[in-house]
Design an enzyme around this catalytic site. Structure first.
Site, short mmCIF file in Angstrom:
data_model
loop_
_atom_site.label_atom_id
_atom_site.label_comp_id
_atom_site.label_asym_id
_atom_site.label_seq_id
_atom_site.Cartn_x
_atom_site.Cartn_y
_atom_site.Cartn_z
N ALA A 129 -1.79 45.48 37.76
CA ALA A 129 -0.62 45.42 38.65
C ALA A 129 -0.63 46.56 39.65
CB ALA A 129 0.66 45.44 37.81
N ASP A 246 -13.82 48.30 43.07
CA ASP A 246 -15.26 48.31 43.37
C ASP A 246 -16.03 47.45 42.36
OD1 ASP A 246 -14.91 49.99 45.49
OD2 ASP A 246 -15.52 51.81 44.43
N ARG A 249 -14.30 43.38 42.48
CA ARG A 249 -14.54 42.48 43.63
C ARG A 249 -15.78 41.62 43.44
NH1 ARG A 249 -12.25 46.95 47.97
NH2 ARG A 249 -10.08 46.30 47.77
N GLN A 285 -29.13 12.83 60.09
CA GLN A 285 -29.39 14.23 60.44
C GLN A 285 -28.11 15.07 60.50
OE1 GLN A 285 -30.99 15.45 64.38
NE2 GLN A 285 -32.82 16.02 63.24
N GLN A 343 -15.37 17.25 54.20
CA GLN A 343 -15.75 16.49 55.38
C GLN A 343 -16.84 15.46 55.04
OE1 GLN A 343 -14.08 16.91 58.14
NE2 GLN A 343 -15.19 15.39 59.34
N GLY A 346 -15.49 12.58 53.41
CA GLY A 346 -14.57 11.81 54.25
C GLY A 346 -13.23 11.60 53.56
N GLY A 347 -12.73 10.38 53.62
CA GLY A 347 -11.42 10.07 53.02
C GLY A 347 -11.39 10.38 51.53
N GLU A 370 -7.75 40.63 45.74
CA GLU A 370 -8.66 41.77 45.50
C GLU A 370 -9.15 42.38 46.82
OE1 GLU A 370 -11.07 42.10 42.17
OE2 GLU A 370 -9.74 40.92 40.91
N1 CAA Z 1 -13.58 55.05 44.89
C1 CAA Z 1 -13.07 56.29 44.64
N2 CAA Z 1 -12.17 56.90 45.42
C2 CAA Z 1 -11.73 56.22 46.51
C3 CAA Z 1 -12.21 54.93 46.84
C4 CAA Z 1 -13.17 54.34 45.98
N3 CAA Z 1 -13.68 53.12 46.23
N4 CAA Z 1 -11.59 54.52 47.98
C5 CAA Z 1 -10.77 55.50 48.35
N5 CAA Z 1 -10.85 56.54 47.46
C6 CAA Z 1 -10.15 57.82 47.51
C7 CAA Z 1 -10.43 58.52 48.84
O1 CAA Z 1 -11.63 59.28 48.79
C8 CAA Z 1 -9.20 59.38 48.99
O2 CAA Z 1 -9.34 60.53 48.19
P1 CAA Z 1 -8.99 62.03 48.77
O3 CAA Z 1 -7.54 61.96 49.17
O4 CAA Z 1 -9.24 62.95 47.62
O5 CAA Z 1 -9.90 62.23 49.94
C9 CAA Z 1 -8.09 58.54 48.38
O6 CAA Z 1 -8.75 57.61 47.48
C10 CAA Z 1 -7.33 57.75 49.42
O7 CAA Z 1 -8.26 56.93 50.10
P2 CAA Z 1 -8.09 56.43 51.59
O8 CAA Z 1 -7.54 57.58 52.41
O9 CAA Z 1 -9.35 55.81 52.03
O10 CAA Z 1 -6.92 55.35 51.40
P3 CAA Z 1 -6.30 54.36 52.45
O11 CAA Z 1 -4.82 54.43 52.31
O12 CAA Z 1 -6.92 54.52 53.79
O13 CAA Z 1 -6.70 52.90 51.79
C11 CAA Z 1 -8.01 50.94 51.40
C12 CAA Z 1 -7.98 52.47 51.54
C13 CAA Z 1 -9.51 50.60 51.33
C14 CAA Z 1 -7.38 50.23 52.57
C15 CAA Z 1 -7.31 50.55 50.08
O14 CAA Z 1 -5.91 50.78 50.17
C16 CAA Z 1 -7.53 49.11 49.68
O15 CAA Z 1 -8.58 48.78 49.11
N6 CAA Z 1 -6.56 48.23 49.94
C17 CAA Z 1 -6.58 46.84 49.43
C18 CAA Z 1 -5.90 46.77 48.11
C19 CAA Z 1 -6.38 45.61 47.29
O16 CAA Z 1 -7.54 45.28 47.25
N7 CAA Z 1 -5.45 44.99 46.57
C20 CAA Z 1 -5.79 43.93 45.69
C21 CAA Z 1 -4.82 43.86 44.57
S1 CAA Z 1 -5.53 43.38 43.04
C22 CAA Z 1 -5.68 41.71 43.05
O17 CAA Z 1 -5.59 41.06 44.06
C23 CAA Z 1 -6.03 41.13 41.74
C24 CAA Z 1 -5.82 39.69 41.53
O18 CAA Z 1 -4.83 39.10 41.85
C25 CAA Z 1 -6.89 38.94 40.84
#
Ligand code: CAA
Length: 397
Positions: A129, A246, A249, A285, A343, A346-347, A370
């Site tokens: 969450a 990471d 995804r 084709q 596509q 078709g239908g 994600e």
């Molecule tokens: N690994 C480790 N640390 C990380 C990181 C990573 N991949 N990405 C960012 N950080 C760290 C940064 O280094 C930074 O650390 P410091 O402050 O110490 O330098 C800190 O985290 C903040 O990072 P950013 O300044 O880069 O953060 P940002 O506000 O610019 O946001 C973003 C980055 C990539 C946009 C991020 O907010 C993001 O991924 N957003 C999308 C959220 C998302 O994917 N939501 C999905 C919800 S889950 C879901 O959907 C599940 C489901 O239903 C199945």
């Protein structure tokens, strides 16, 4: 004398064996249920039980904590196989992993022993969450759910939305603000059990696709979470959330790839048999070129995904980039290939009596959850040109 299992986990032969079991289960048990699961829009407990009985819910979990100790590569191939027939069922396996990852990444040995064996065996359904009504892509900057420490307890207040499996979950990794003055470094991660006082399931979403996977709001009203359930030190929650994404995804990329492959297989079979102008449409084709383009996209997605999975296995420093590359490509491929499959039929393709319209509806979410495709592009671009002035106002590379 018993032979100790290799420290590197299951071998290539073990992976082949796991995938053979999965293919049989999919053919005999999952595929025949897929249309009904979509139609009823219910979490398929029978399929969940089937996966639990066959050890498919904890493939990449460490063996010392009750998992199979398999590779990420094996795990994504399992999600891909299941999603070829039923995207909602593939998602069960991917979300069990998503919900457990924060514990694997940031949990103490005690927390891992307490939760991972139960999640891996299927005794506990897991969820993750992060998102809120005003905090989707801007996960750190707009988070409002608060966690305040009172003695040995954190008291959580706020709402989470779009939580996959939230309504059926026993344990949920929840992210909340512990220090509003610290931006992303003021967010912490907690394991919340559904029995904790102040936890409630809110509204269930009615959705276009993945209808067999419940998505809901979660409500925290003075929800009491033991301090022992915080994952890692206070303020490290956002980094944990990103590290989880990471590694999760690629699971969604696998779901997308499976959907695309399932639709391509169906469309190619149809094109071999459907006659028009005196020959099968697969000999026209116009259709051949469509099928060839679909195949290219599917194979390109697969190569990116398997490479991203290898990066997960190696905990490679460029894992963030590869997870984004794989998710972006596979999500767009799923949408394009399923649309083209409709596509070609078709239908018939537009009719719920054929599976490709369900696949097309299921594909759409892989471009949204994600991290939207726009967020994946942002992550990829940052690897090329640095962050610059970002959403939280800082400028760094
Ligand atoms: N690994 C480790 N640390 C990380 C990181 C990573 N991949 N990405 C960012 N950080 C760290 C940064 O280094 C930074 O650390 P410091 O402050 O110490 O330098 C800190 O985290 C903040 O990072 P950013 O300044 O880069 O953060 P940002 O506000 O610019 O946001 C973003 C980055 C990539 C946009 C991020 O907010 C993001 O991924 N957003 C999308 C959220 C998302 O994917 N939501 C999905 C919800 S889950 C879901 O959907 C599940 C489901 O239903 C199945």
């Amino acid at each position: 004398m018993a032979i100790a299992p290799p420290p590197s986990g299951p071998s290539a032969e073990d992976e082949a064996m796991i995938l053979e079991v999965v293919r049989d289960l999919v053919r005999e048990r999952v595929a025949p249920r897929a249309a009904d699961i979509d139609d009823k829009g219910e979490f398929a407990r029978d399929i969940y039980k089937l996966f639990a009985e066959n050890d498919l819910l904890g493939v990449p979990f460490p063996a010392e904590y009750g998992g199979v100790g398999g590779s990420f590569l094996t795990y994504v191939k399992v999600v891909e196989e299941v999603s070829k027939a039923c995207a909602s069922s593939g998602l069960m396996i991917a979300v069990q992993e998503l919900g457990a990852l924060a514990i694997i990444i940031a949990g103490s040995d005690e927390q891992k022993r307490r939760y991972l064996p139960k999640i891996s065996s299927g005794e506990y359904i897991a969820a993750y969450a992060l998102s809120e009504a005003g905090s989707g892509s801007d996960a750190a900057g707009s988070m409002r759910t608060r966690a305040e420490k009172k003695g040995d307890t954190y008291v959580l207040n706020g709402n989470k939305v779009w939580i996959t499996q939230g309504s059926v979950a026993d344990v949920i990794t929840v992210f909340a603000v512990t220090d509003p003055d610290k931006g992303p470094n003021g967010i912490s991660a907690f394991v919340v059990e559904k029995t904790f006082p102040g936890f409630k399931v809110g509204k269930l979403e009615k959705k276009m696709g993945i209808r067999g996977s419940p998505t809901c709001e979660l409500i925290f009203e003075n929800c009491e979470v033991p301090a022992a359930n915080m994952l890692g030190p206070e303020g490290t929650g956002f980094k944990t959330a990103m590290k989880v994404l990471d590694k999760s995804r690629p699971g969604i990329a696998a779901q997308a790839l499976g959907i695309a492959q399932g639709a391509l297989d169906y469309a190619a079979n149809y094109a071999r048999e459907r006659m028009a102008f005196g020959k099968p449409i697969g000999q026209q084709q116009g259709i051949q070129f469509m099928l060839a383009d679909m195949r290219v996209e599917v194979e390109a997605s697969r190569l990116l995904l398997y490479e991203a999975a290898r990066k997960c296995d190696e905990s490679s420093p460029d894992l963030t980039l590869w997870a984004a590359l794989a998710k972006l490509k596979a999500g767009d491929t799923a949408m394009k290939v399923t649309t083209d499959a409709v596509q070609i039929l078709g239908g018939f393709g537009y009719s719920t009596e054929y599976p490709v319209e369900r696949m097309m509806r299921d594909a759409k979410i892989t471009q949204i959850y994600e991290g939207t495709q726009q967020i994946q592009r942002l992550v990829i671009a940052r690897s090329l040109v640095g962050k610059g002035a970002g959403s939280n106002g800082s400028a760094k590379n």
